[in-house]
Scaffold this active site. Structure first.
Site, PDB file in Angstrom:
ATOM      1  N   TRP A 112      59.990  40.770  -4.476  1.00  0.00           N
ATOM      2  CA  TRP A 112      61.157  40.781  -5.355  1.00  0.00           C
ATOM      3  C   TRP A 112      62.443  40.979  -4.566  1.00  0.00           C
ATOM      4  O   TRP A 112      63.485  40.464  -4.942  1.00  0.00           O
ATOM      5  CB  TRP A 112      60.985  41.846  -6.429  1.00  0.00           C
ATOM      6  CG  TRP A 112      62.102  41.835  -7.418  1.00  0.00           C
ATOM      7  CD1 TRP A 112      63.010  42.826  -7.631  1.00  0.00           C
ATOM      8  CD2 TRP A 112      62.474  40.779  -8.313  1.00  0.00           C
ATOM      9  NE1 TRP A 112      63.911  42.453  -8.608  1.00  0.00           N
ATOM     10  CE2 TRP A 112      63.596  41.193  -9.047  1.00  0.00           C
ATOM     11  CE3 TRP A 112      61.948  39.508  -8.572  1.00  0.00           C
ATOM     12  CZ2 TRP A 112      64.215  40.405 -10.004  1.00  0.00           C
ATOM     13  CZ3 TRP A 112      62.565  38.723  -9.532  1.00  0.00           C
ATOM     14  CH2 TRP A 112      63.686  39.164 -10.224  1.00  0.00           C
ATOM     15  N   GLU A 169      61.925  35.490 -12.114  1.00  0.00           N
ATOM     16  CA  GLU A 169      60.544  35.980 -11.993  1.00  0.00           C
ATOM     17  C   GLU A 169      59.603  34.829 -11.626  1.00  0.00           C
ATOM     18  O   GLU A 169      58.680  35.014 -10.849  1.00  0.00           O
ATOM     19  CB  GLU A 169      60.085  36.662 -13.283  1.00  0.00           C
ATOM     20  CG  GLU A 169      60.782  37.971 -13.606  1.00  0.00           C
ATOM     21  CD  GLU A 169      60.408  39.147 -12.709  1.00  0.00           C
ATOM     22  OE1 GLU A 169      59.516  39.017 -11.854  1.00  0.00           O
ATOM     23  OE2 GLU A 169      61.034  40.206 -12.878  1.00  0.00           O
ATOM     24  N   TYR A 196      68.907  48.452  -7.490  1.00  0.00           N
ATOM     25  CA  TYR A 196      68.176  47.741  -8.538  1.00  0.00           C
ATOM     26  C   TYR A 196      67.361  48.729  -9.381  1.00  0.00           C
ATOM     27  O   TYR A 196      67.396  48.691 -10.615  1.00  0.00           O
ATOM     28  CB  TYR A 196      67.275  46.686  -7.899  1.00  0.00           C
ATOM     29  CG  TYR A 196      66.411  45.942  -8.887  1.00  0.00           C
ATOM     30  CD1 TYR A 196      66.975  45.036  -9.778  1.00  0.00           C
ATOM     31  CD2 TYR A 196      65.040  46.146  -8.920  1.00  0.00           C
ATOM     32  CE1 TYR A 196      66.180  44.353 -10.698  1.00  0.00           C
ATOM     33  CE2 TYR A 196      64.247  45.469  -9.817  1.00  0.00           C
ATOM     34  CZ  TYR A 196      64.816  44.570 -10.712  1.00  0.00           C
ATOM     35  OH  TYR A 196      64.031  43.914 -11.604  1.00  0.00           O
TER      36      TYR A 196
END
Length: 193
Positions: free
Chosen positions: A56, A48, A26
């Site tokens: 995350w 989000e 990522y």
């Protein structure tokens, strides 16, 4: 803790990636890369929002199932979800099962669907800080990276005024980082060398 870590592949990265392979991917391929388009920014906004209060990496690991459950985050399709879809999503262990976040994603999709083509992209990018990333000091440590900025606060305020939900200033700054509206890769990271 060092601001930079060297991975098993010998590459220097921002320390937040730790030793997690998915975080490395990522970081290397997505985080901070400019992302344009209503559809992809809607997905980023939704994810989000689901991330609020969680890590995350949880979202990254569940992202493939999120994409299936939310029909590719196509705003027109998601905007058509009704009560039966909400119940279906609440029963799906592959996503974050939070009624308020699910309902916000559906109502946000309707707002995006009703916008002109390119309007969400233009709106969000209009709040990106002016100038190039090179004009500001490159952060050296994570404590130099803000959680909220005047730009993310203004973006949040504008989105809320338009009826969007789960778009607080911290969530919007995380979106700005991940969508490349700001570049918070730390000094010494391979992404800024």
């Amino acid at each position: 803790m060092s601001a930079i870590v060297t991975g098993p592949d010998g590459i220097r990265r921002c320390a937040w990636v730790g030793d997690d392979q998915e975080y490395r991917r990522y970081h290397d391929e997505e985080w901070g890369v400019p992302l344009r388009g209503d559809h992809v920014l809607f997905e980023k906004m939704a994810l989000e929002g689901f991330q609020a209060g969680l890590s995350w990496i949880t979202i990254l690991r569940k992202r493939p199932r999120f994409r299936e459950a939310f029909e590719g985050f196509d705003p027109a399709r998601v905007a058509g979800f009704g009560p039966a879809d909400v119940e279906r999503l609440l029963g799906d262990a592959g996503i974050i099962r939070n009624r308020a976040k699910i309902e916000a994603t559906i109502s946000n999709a309707a707002l995006v669907r009703d916008m002109a083509d390119g309007e969400l992209d233009e709106l969000m990018w209009s709040f990106a800080p002016g100038g190039s990333a090179g004009e500001r000091a490159r952060p050296v440590a994570m404590d130099e990276v803000p959680a909220v900025t005047s730009e993310s606060t203004a973006l949040s305020r504008e989105l809320r005024k338009r009826g969007f939900r789960f778009v607080g200033p911290t969530t919007m700054y995380a979106l700005m980082q991940s969508a490349g509206m700001v570049d918070d890769h730390l000094f010494g990271c391979w992404r800024v060398m």
